[in-house]
Design an enzyme around this catalytic site. Structure first.
Site, PDB file in Angstrom:
ATOM      1  N   HIS A  51      67.369  78.629   4.314  1.00 54.77           N
ATOM      2  CA  HIS A  51      66.203  77.828   4.654  1.00 54.77           C
ATOM      3  C   HIS A  51      64.944  78.448   4.050  1.00 54.77           C
ATOM      4  O   HIS A  51      64.920  79.606   3.630  1.00 54.77           O
ATOM      5  CB  HIS A  51      66.078  77.706   6.165  1.00 54.77           C
ATOM      6  CG  HIS A  51      67.134  76.836   6.770  1.00 54.77           C
ATOM      7  ND1 HIS A  51      67.146  76.477   8.102  1.00 54.77           N
ATOM      8  CD2 HIS A  51      68.231  76.236   6.219  1.00 54.77           C
ATOM      9  CE1 HIS A  51      68.196  75.708   8.341  1.00 54.77           C
ATOM     10  NE2 HIS A  51      68.861  75.555   7.218  1.00 54.77           N
ATOM     11  N   GLU A  53      62.092  79.541   5.181  1.00 55.95           N
ATOM     12  CA  GLU A  53      61.516  80.748   5.777  1.00 55.95           C
ATOM     13  C   GLU A  53      62.239  82.001   5.296  1.00 55.95           C
ATOM     14  O   GLU A  53      61.609  83.021   4.978  1.00 55.95           O
ATOM     15  CB  GLU A  53      61.611  80.689   7.310  1.00 55.95           C
ATOM     16  CG  GLU A  53      61.018  79.449   7.932  1.00 55.95           C
ATOM     17  CD  GLU A  53      62.048  78.364   8.173  1.00 55.95           C
ATOM     18  OE1 GLU A  53      62.116  77.869   9.307  1.00 55.95           O
ATOM     19  OE2 GLU A  53      62.792  78.026   7.229  1.00 55.95           O
ATOM     20  N   CYS A  76      64.366  76.885  12.844  1.00 58.91           N
ATOM     21  CA  CYS A  76      65.520  76.486  13.651  1.00 58.91           C
ATOM     22  C   CYS A  76      66.020  77.630  14.539  1.00 58.91           C
ATOM     23  O   CYS A  76      65.822  78.808  14.235  1.00 58.91           O
ATOM     24  CB  CYS A  76      66.643  75.974  12.758  1.00 58.91           C
ATOM     25  SG  CYS A  76      67.353  77.232  11.681  1.00 58.91           S
ATOM     26  N   SER A 169      67.938  36.762 -15.386  1.00 63.17           N
ATOM     27  CA  SER A 169      67.058  37.677 -14.654  1.00 63.17           C
ATOM     28  C   SER A 169      66.602  38.881 -15.475  1.00 63.17           C
ATOM     29  O   SER A 169      65.912  39.755 -14.950  1.00 63.17           O
ATOM     30  CB  SER A 169      67.771  38.179 -13.396  1.00 63.17           C
ATOM     31  OG  SER A 169      68.949  38.891 -13.737  1.00 63.17           O
ATOM     32  N   TRP A 171      64.509  40.370 -18.602  1.00 62.60           N
ATOM     33  CA  TRP A 171      64.002  41.274 -17.554  1.00 62.60           C
ATOM     34  C   TRP A 171      62.707  40.684 -17.025  1.00 62.60           C
ATOM     35  O   TRP A 171      61.876  40.243 -17.822  1.00 62.60           O
ATOM     36  CB  TRP A 171      63.760  42.691 -18.088  1.00 62.60           C
ATOM     37  CG  TRP A 171      64.994  43.361 -18.580  1.00 62.60           C
ATOM     38  CD1 TRP A 171      65.410  43.502 -19.862  1.00 62.60           C
ATOM     39  CD2 TRP A 171      65.989  43.995 -17.762  1.00 62.60           C
ATOM     40  NE1 TRP A 171      66.590  44.186 -19.919  1.00 62.60           N
ATOM     41  CE2 TRP A 171      66.977  44.502 -18.637  1.00 62.60           C
ATOM     42  CE3 TRP A 171      66.154  44.196 -16.402  1.00 62.60           C
ATOM     43  CZ2 TRP A 171      68.110  45.181 -18.195  1.00 62.60           C
ATOM     44  CZ3 TRP A 171      67.265  44.867 -15.964  1.00 62.60           C
ATOM     45  CH2 TRP A 171      68.227  45.354 -16.836  1.00 62.60           C
ATOM     46  N   ARG A 185      65.502  56.469  -7.792  1.00 63.83           N
ATOM     47  CA  ARG A 185      66.850  56.364  -7.220  1.00 63.83           C
ATOM     48  C   ARG A 185      67.394  57.718  -6.787  1.00 63.83           C
ATOM     49  O   ARG A 185      68.115  57.816  -5.797  1.00 63.83           O
ATOM     50  CB  ARG A 185      67.804  55.725  -8.229  1.00 63.83           C
ATOM     51  CG  ARG A 185      67.713  54.222  -8.308  1.00 63.83           C
ATOM     52  CD  ARG A 185      68.665  53.681  -9.367  1.00 63.83           C
ATOM     53  NE  ARG A 185      68.701  52.226  -9.364  1.00 63.83           N
ATOM     54  CZ  ARG A 185      69.372  51.493 -10.254  1.00 63.83           C
ATOM     55  NH1 ARG A 185      70.061  52.113 -11.218  1.00 63.83           N
ATOM     56  NH2 ARG A 185      69.366  50.185 -10.194  1.00 63.83           N
ATOM     57  N   GLU A 293      68.733  47.126  -3.399  1.00 67.40           N
ATOM     58  CA  GLU A 293      68.157  46.553  -4.607  1.00 67.40           C
ATOM     59  C   GLU A 293      68.574  45.104  -4.850  1.00 67.40           C
ATOM     60  O   GLU A 293      68.444  44.605  -5.963  1.00 67.40           O
ATOM     61  CB  GLU A 293      68.505  47.433  -5.811  1.00 67.40           C
ATOM     62  CG  GLU A 293      67.956  48.848  -5.693  1.00 67.40           C
ATOM     63  CD  GLU A 293      67.920  49.585  -7.020  1.00 67.40           C
ATOM     64  OE1 GLU A 293      68.341  49.009  -8.038  1.00 67.40           O
ATOM     65  OE2 GLU A 293      67.465  50.738  -7.031  1.00 67.40           O
TER      66      GLU A 293
END
Length: 361
Positions: A51, A53, A76, A169, A171, A185, A293
Site C-alpha cells: 500500500h 503508506e 487499513c 454509424s 463515424w 477504456r 457503450e
C-alpha cells in the site's frame, strides 16, 4: 510554510499514476514530510502490492521518526493480500498522520484512525475529500453497495442519433473524440455492449494505447452472439450475460460460445435479463467499474431501472434525422418532463468540432 492541502494534492497526483490499475482496491498516494521536506513518497500500484503508506515509509527509510505522513485514504487495519498499514506506521515513529478521507470499507471505516490515536499519533482527517471521492468513485460504490460503478458512453449526432435509418454509424464523431474514448477504456474493469451492437457493428472493444485489457461483456438474452464475432479477438476475457432459462437458440449456441467466453447466467425480469442481478454477479467477480457503450436499447433499460451513475456523451454537430434512425437512449422512457433525469456536476469539453458532456445521474 506549505499547508496540508498542498501536500495532499501532491499525494493525489501520486495516486493517479496507477489510475485503472488498482481494482478492486482504491487509488492511494502518500508522502512522508519532515522539517518541511518530502523524504518519502509512494502510491499503491496494483492489488496485492504494498500500500501507498508502506511504499512511502520504505522510501523514507530510518529518517521517518518524528515525521508527518500524508495519505489520501485512511490506513487499513485488516489483513488482506498485505498486512495492516497501521502496524507499519506505528513502528516507523511517525508523529502525525494527515488523512484525506475516511476509508468507506466497513472493515476499516474509522478503525485505522482510532488505533493510531491510541498509540499517541496525532491524526487529522478531511482534506480535498471531494476530489478524493471523485477519483475513487468506483471503489466507494463497490465497497459499500457491492455493485459496480456504471458509466454510459454515447457517441451521437446533435439530434441524438447513433446511426442512420439504414444502420450506418461510422463515424458520427471525430478521430479526436474516438481516440479519447479509447484511452479512457483502460480506466474501467469492463466494457459492456448489448448483443444488437455486436450484430450491427461487430466491434472489437479493445483499449488502444494501453497494455491493460478490460473484460468485454455482452448482454445477450438469447445467446445469439456469433462465434466469429470480433469481440473474441485479442487478449481480453469475454463474458456473455444471458438468461438462466434454457431457450432453443441458447441450447444451440451455448457449447460453442462456452469455448470462447464465460457464459454468465442471470435472473429473468419480464422476459429479459435482470440487469441489477447481472451487475451484482459481475461485482462478485471483482468487477468494480463498467463502461457501457451501446446500444440504445440497453442504455435505455439502464436508465429506466436507475442503474446509471455517470454519463459521457460525445456530441457531433451533425443532424441525421429520420424517424427510423437509431437513438442513443431508448427503453421505456418517462411520461412527464418533470420526471426527466437531471444531471449533476456537468462539465463540457471540446474535441475538435465535437463536444463531450460529462455528468452524474
Amino acid at each position: 510554510m506549505k499547508n496540508h492541502e498542498y501536500y495532499m494534492n501532491l499525494a493525489i497526483k501520486l495516486a493517479l499514476k496507477a489510475k485503472g490499475q488498482t481494482s478492486p482496491n482504491p487509488l492511494v498516494g502518500a508522502l512522508v514530510v519532515k522539517n518541511g521536506r518530502i523524504i518519502g513518497k509512494g502510491f499503491h500500484e496494483k492489488a496485492g502490492l504494498p500500500h501507498a503508506e508502506v511504499v512511502a515509509l520504505d522510501d523514507a527509510g530510518n529518517k521517518s521518526c518524528g515525521s508527518t505522513l500524508y495519505v489520501t485514504l485512511e490506513p487499513c487495519t485488516h489483513f488482506g493480500r498485505t498486512p495492516p498499514c497501521v502496524d507499519r506506521i506505528i513502528k516507523s515513529g511517525v508523529k502525525e498522520v494527515i488523512v484525506g478521507m475516511i476509508d468507506p470499507n466497513p472493515k476499516n471505516n474509522g478503525k485505522g484512525i482510532e488505533i493510531l490515536r491510541q498509540h499517541n499519533i496525532k491524526v487529522e482527517v478531511g482534506f480535498l475529500e471531494e476530489r478524493l471521492r471523485e477519483i475513487n468513485e468506483a471503489f466507494i460504490k463497490y465497497i459499500t453497495k457491492r455493485m459496480p460503478f456504471i458509466t454510459v458512453k454515447v457517441a451521437e449526432s446533435l439530434d441524438g442519433k447513433i446511426a442512420t435509418r439504414t444502420g450506418d454509424s461510422k463515424w458520427i464523431t471525430s478521430d479526436k473524440s474516438r481516440a479519447f474514448a479509447h484511452r479512457i477504456r483502460k480506466d474501467f474493469d469492463a466494457i459492456m455492449v448489448g448483443v444488437n451492437t455486436v450484430l450491427r457493428d461487430n466491434p472489437r472493444l479493445d483499449a488502444w494505447y494501453s497494455q491493460k485489457h478490460p473484460i468485454k461483456v455482452v448482454v445477450d438474452s438469447q445467446l445469439s452472439t456469433p462465434e466469429n464475432a470480433n469481440i473474441f479477438y485479442g487478449k481480453s476475457q469475454v463474458i456473455i450475460a444471458t438468461l438462466n432459462v434454457a431457450l432453443g437458440q441458447q441450447t444451440e449456441n451455448r457449447a460453442s460460445l462456452t469455448k470462447k467466453a464465460r457464459v454468465l447466467e442471470v435472473k429473468e425480469m419480464t422476459g429479459e435479463i435482470n440487469l441489477k442481478d447481472m451487475f451484482k454477479k459481475l461485482a462478485q467477480m471483482g468487477i468494480t467499474s463498467v463502461i457501457v457503450e451501446g446500444g440504445g436499447t440497453l442504455i435505455g433499460s439502464l436508465f429506466d431501472q436507475k442503474l446509471v451513475d455517470k454519463v459521457l456523451f460525445f456530441i457531433s454537430p451533425k443532424i441525421i434525422g429520420g424517424k427510423q434512425a437509431l437513438t442513443s437512449v431508448m427503453g421505456k422512457g418517462i411520461a412527464r418532463i418533470d420526471s426527466a433525469i437531471k444531471l449533476k456536476n456537468v462539465k463540457m469539453r471540446r474535441f475538435g468540432e465535437d463536444f463531450l458532456l460529462e455528468g452524474y445521474v
